[in-house]
Design a protein around this motif. Structure first.
Motif, PDB file in Angstrom:
ATOM      1  N   LEU A  62      40.366 -30.210  55.247  1.00 18.25           N
ATOM      2  CA  LEU A  62      41.627 -30.837  55.665  1.00 18.25           C
ATOM      3  C   LEU A  62      41.431 -32.233  56.242  1.00 18.25           C
ATOM      4  N   SER A  63      40.229 -32.556  56.666  1.00 13.81           N
ATOM      5  CA  SER A  63      39.981 -33.892  57.220  1.00 13.81           C
ATOM      6  C   SER A  63      39.989 -34.966  56.157  1.00 13.81           C
ATOM      7  N   GLY A  64      39.808 -34.564  54.892  1.00  7.94           N
ATOM      8  CA  GLY A  64      39.660 -35.530  53.814  1.00  7.94           C
ATOM      9  C   GLY A  64      38.228 -35.983  53.619  1.00  7.94           C
ATOM     10  N   ILE A  65      37.301 -35.489  54.450  1.00  9.11           N
ATOM     11  CA  ILE A  65      35.892 -35.855  54.344  1.00  9.11           C
ATOM     12  C   ILE A  65      35.100 -34.706  53.702  1.00  9.11           C
ATOM     13  N   GLY A  66      35.098 -33.552  54.332  1.00 10.60           N
ATOM     14  CA  GLY A  66      34.454 -32.373  53.767  1.00 10.60           C
ATOM     15  C   GLY A  66      32.948 -32.480  53.640  1.00 10.60           C
ATOM     16  N   ASP A  67      32.289 -33.153  54.571  1.00  9.32           N
ATOM     17  CA  ASP A  67      30.843 -33.312  54.564  1.00  9.32           C
ATOM     18  C   ASP A  67      30.237 -32.323  55.554  1.00  9.32           C
ATOM     19  N   THR A  68      29.572 -31.295  55.048  1.00 13.02           N
ATOM     20  CA  THR A  68      29.075 -30.215  55.902  1.00 13.02           C
ATOM     21  C   THR A  68      27.629 -30.426  56.353  1.00 13.02           C
ATOM     22  N   ASP A  69      27.080 -31.616  56.138  1.00 16.49           N
ATOM     23  CA  ASP A  69      25.727 -31.905  56.625  1.00 16.49           C
ATOM     24  C   ASP A  69      25.762 -32.118  58.136  1.00 16.49           C
ATOM     25  N   PHE A  70      24.588 -32.279  58.749  1.00 12.06           N
ATOM     26  CA  PHE A  70      24.521 -32.579  60.170  1.00 12.06           C
ATOM     27  C   PHE A  70      25.015 -34.003  60.427  1.00 12.06           C
ATOM     28  N   HIS A  71      25.661 -34.204  61.563  1.00 12.87           N
ATOM     29  CA  HIS A  71      26.158 -35.525  61.952  1.00 12.87           C
ATOM     30  C   HIS A  71      25.695 -35.814  63.377  1.00 12.87           C
ATOM     31  N   GLU A  72      24.679 -36.641  63.506  1.00 10.26           N
ATOM     32  CA  GLU A  72      24.201 -36.993  64.841  1.00 10.26           C
ATOM     33  C   GLU A  72      25.290 -37.723  65.628  1.00 10.26           C
ATOM     34  N   ALA A  73      26.047 -38.566  64.946  1.00  9.21           N
ATOM     35  CA  ALA A  73      27.131 -39.301  65.605  1.00  9.21           C
ATOM     36  C   ALA A  73      28.167 -39.679  64.553  1.00  9.21           C
ATOM     37  N   VAL A  74      29.411 -39.754  64.982  1.00 11.39           N
ATOM     38  CA  VAL A  74      30.508 -40.224  64.131  1.00 11.39           C
ATOM     39  C   VAL A  74      31.404 -41.122  64.975  1.00 11.39           C
ATOM     40  N   TRP A  75      32.080 -42.050  64.296  1.00  8.53           N
ATOM     41  CA  TRP A  75      32.945 -43.018  64.979  1.00  8.53           C
ATOM     42  C   TRP A  75      34.363 -42.932  64.450  1.00  8.53           C
ATOM     43  N   TYR A  76      35.320 -43.142  65.358  1.00  5.16           N
ATOM     44  CA  TYR A  76      36.741 -43.133  65.033  1.00  5.16           C
ATOM     45  C   TYR A  76      37.384 -44.411  65.590  1.00  5.16           C
ATOM     46  N   ARG A  77      38.373 -44.916  64.875  1.00  3.58           N
ATOM     47  CA  ARG A  77      39.126 -46.073  65.365  1.00  3.58           C
ATOM     48  C   ARG A  77      40.574 -45.986  64.872  1.00  3.58           C
TER      49      ARG A  77
END
Length: 613
Positions: A62-77
């Motif tokens: 539902l996010s439109g991303i659908g990336d199930t790998d590990f994410h050390e950090a993500v950014w939003y703006r």
């Protein structure tokens, strides 16, 4: 994006409402930061590469991303705009319902706050950073370090979903919103019901209060005002009020009649002018312990609980809609349960609100697992302050919900006999006594299943997935002798190096089996390609065998007059774990009339008012 397209646009905190609020859900700029080097690389100051639909995590469809790998950090703006009709002199609060795990927030490049805790909410006053402006760029960095021991709940700490560990959640996964408040304003009140005295005790904290101000609380029902009280600000740290209900206006909250009173809090100036107000509600009910019994409003209500993981195929830990939250409660009720154990997850406030109004009993739990499926144990116990700090935030947030009738800060922790690492005792004691210090009105279990390490724990329990009702009955029969079944390495198969898990002696507390069942079943029509599913024990050969197991196991528990309840695993399938009453998509797997007849079966506990006497 139009208002109709904004996801989860309903108010995130329905128990404490103000008129002036604005959802920030919707499309945000987004960028992955696999090396957690984004600050050095200038992500704070530039446009991000992708877009994401908040409040859904990047791992979700539902996010439109659908990336199930590990994410050390993500950014939003995103650009925020304070509505023109919000008073210029008001404070602007930014509410983040849940960000996993470590969040830093900037407004126009100015850091306005940080928070650690993927399951607890936080609020930041961003007024100073706005500096009188109506618009600003809001940037959030969320870090979710793979190799750090964190309260993750059921999120897998290896790449793929395995057994009872599921797809991870990183970053924003519950609503983000703005609220306008006066300089002096009400902070989330505490509502403490007392059914025996027919009172509500209210703690109404005020931010930036001034002497001479007053807090007023008015309770009402369908026939109008029931009770009111006032307290002066400045005479105490937190003004306390008491609402006493007249005899003819008393109506208890219970599963059969989840009556809620309307409750309005008002902050008044010295001259009587209204400065601030909050619309709320309250349920009049009490939870108490009488020997081996847990009583609701003085009555032995048998707790027919279901384990609820609260995952969805497309939203993961985030419900796709408010209706989906309601639907899960309705599914539980339809299956014959009167409540749930919220397992390894802190539910969003809207779910608690719906449980309040529908009369669904809840045990609030923390997402304490975090080290490859386990909580703080052995060498991993240096994170004790993290676990305790985040848990007390949860208890404070959810304190006023009448549907919550007990707290469970830890789950399946292991203390091994003769183990030189005994810090688990400190962890368990800290979580337990912090909970008791914050809430004296509800029972607390030190750890659900396995290692009971606090001698004074209010409740004792066990987890057992024995599939043979006869063997299950033998294990549970010791309660009448004061020797209830306790989890050990020998009977759970989960001890390290063969060392038995160790609990302090049972001391006559109320007892229940808080995990059982888990019968593995995939309907024949859904078996194609189902090679990796699992459940407890051998998969039954026929659907009739499933019913026989469910009924045989449940009769062991609900026909024991000393057992105050049970918790069946589980409400729905979750990914590869196929032991739910319903499928992962919430479709029916069984004859629900037969399922309901089993779980709604009369319990001996309710027909023996003397309980253990």
């Amino acid at each position: 994006m139009t208002v109709q397209q904004i996801p989860r646009a309903e108010h995130p905190r329905p128990q404490f409402l103000r008129d002036r609020w604005l959802t920030l859900n919707g499309v945000w700029e987004f960028e992955r930061d696999p090396g957690d080097s984004g600050l050095e690389r200038g992500l704070l100051a530039r446009t991000l590469r992708d877009e994401i639909l908040v409040p859904f995590a990047p791992e979700s469809e539902l996010s439109g991303i659908g990336d199930t790998d590990f994410h050390e950090a993500v950014w939003y703006r995103r650009r925020i705009a304070v509505p023109e009709d919000w008073p210029a002199g008001d404070r602007v609060l930014l509410h983040c319902q849940a960000i996993d795990h470590d969040a830093t927030v900037w407004l126009d490049g100015v850091e306005v706050g940080r928070h650690r805790g993927g399951h607890s909410s936080f609020t930041l006053d961003v007024t100073s950073a706005l500096d009188g402006r109506r618009e600003a760029d809001l940037v959030i960095r969320a870090r979710d370090p793979r190799h750090e021991v964190l309260p993750r709940g059921k999120q897998a700490t290896w790449f793929g979903n395995t057994h009872c560990n599921y797809t991870r959640t990183t970053g924003i996964w519950q609503s983000v919103w703005l609220e306008s408040v006066p300089t002096s304003h009400l902070v989330r009140p505490r509502i403490t019901p007392d059914a025996g005295r027919a009172t509500f005790d209210l703690d109404a904290a005020v931010a930036h209060g001034r002497p001479g101000q007053r807090v007023r609380a008015v309770l009402s029902d369908g026939d109008g005002e029931v009770a009111r009280d006032e307290a002066v600000v400045g005479m105490t740290m937190v003004p306390s009020l008491r609402l006493v209900l007249p005899q003819d206006r008393r109506r208890l909250w219970c599963p059969e009649d989840p009556h809620l009173y309307d409750l309005e809090f008002t902050l008044l100036g010295e001259d009587g002018t209204v400065i601030d107000s909050l619309a709320s509600y309250a349920g009049l009910r009490s939870v108490s312990i009488d020997g081996q019994r847990i009583l609701l409003n003085g009555e032995p209500v048998f707790q027919r609980l279901v384990l609820d993981q609260q995952y969805w195929p497309d939203g993961l830990m985030t419900a796709p809609s408010d209706a989906a939250l309601v639907r899960d409660i309705e599914l539980g009720l339809a299956a014959g349960f009167n409540g749930a154990r919220l397992h390894q997850k802190v539910a969003e406030e809207r779910f608690l609100h719906h449980c309040d109004r529908l009369g669904y009993l809840l045990w609030g739990e923390f997402a304490d697992w975090g080290a490859s499926g386990q909580g703080p144990a052995g060498h991993n116990q240096g994170q004790t302050p993290t676990f305790v700090a985040q848990w007390v935030e949860v208890v404070e947030r959810d304190y006023s919900h009448p549907s919550i009738i007990g707290w469970c800060p830890l789950n399946e922790t292991h203390q091994y006999l003769h183990d030189r690492f005994t810090v688990l005792d400190d962890v368990t004691a800290a979580m337990y006594w912090a909970t008791k210090g914050m809430d004296r009105t509800r029972p607390v279990i030190d750890a659900s299943g396995y290692s009971h390490r606090v001698a004074a724990t209010d409740v004792w329990d066990s987890h057992d997935y024995e599939q043979d009702p006869v063997e299950f009955g033998k294990k549970m029969s010791g309660l009448e002798r004061g020797e209830p079944f306790a989890n050990t390495g020998e009977n759970t198969g989960s001890a390290a190096d063969g060392a038995p898990t160790y609990s302090l002696p049972y001391a006559g507390q109320p007892y229940f089996c808080s995990e059982y069942g888990g019968v593995w079943w995939v309907p024949e029509a859904a078996r194609e390609g189902d090679d990796n599913s699992w459940g407890y024990g051998q998969r039954p050969a026929t659907e009739d065998e499933v019913y026989a197991r469910m009924e045989g196991l449940t009769r062991v528990l609900d026909q024991n007059p000393l057992m105050f309840g049970y918790c069946y695993t589980q409400l729905t399938d979750v990914f590869q774990e196929k032991n739910g009453i319903y499928a992962f998509d919430r479709s029916e797997k069984f004859d629900m009339e037969r399922v309901r007849a089993n779980f709604a079966h009369p319990a001996s506990y309710e027909s023996h008012p003397a309980g253990a006497e």
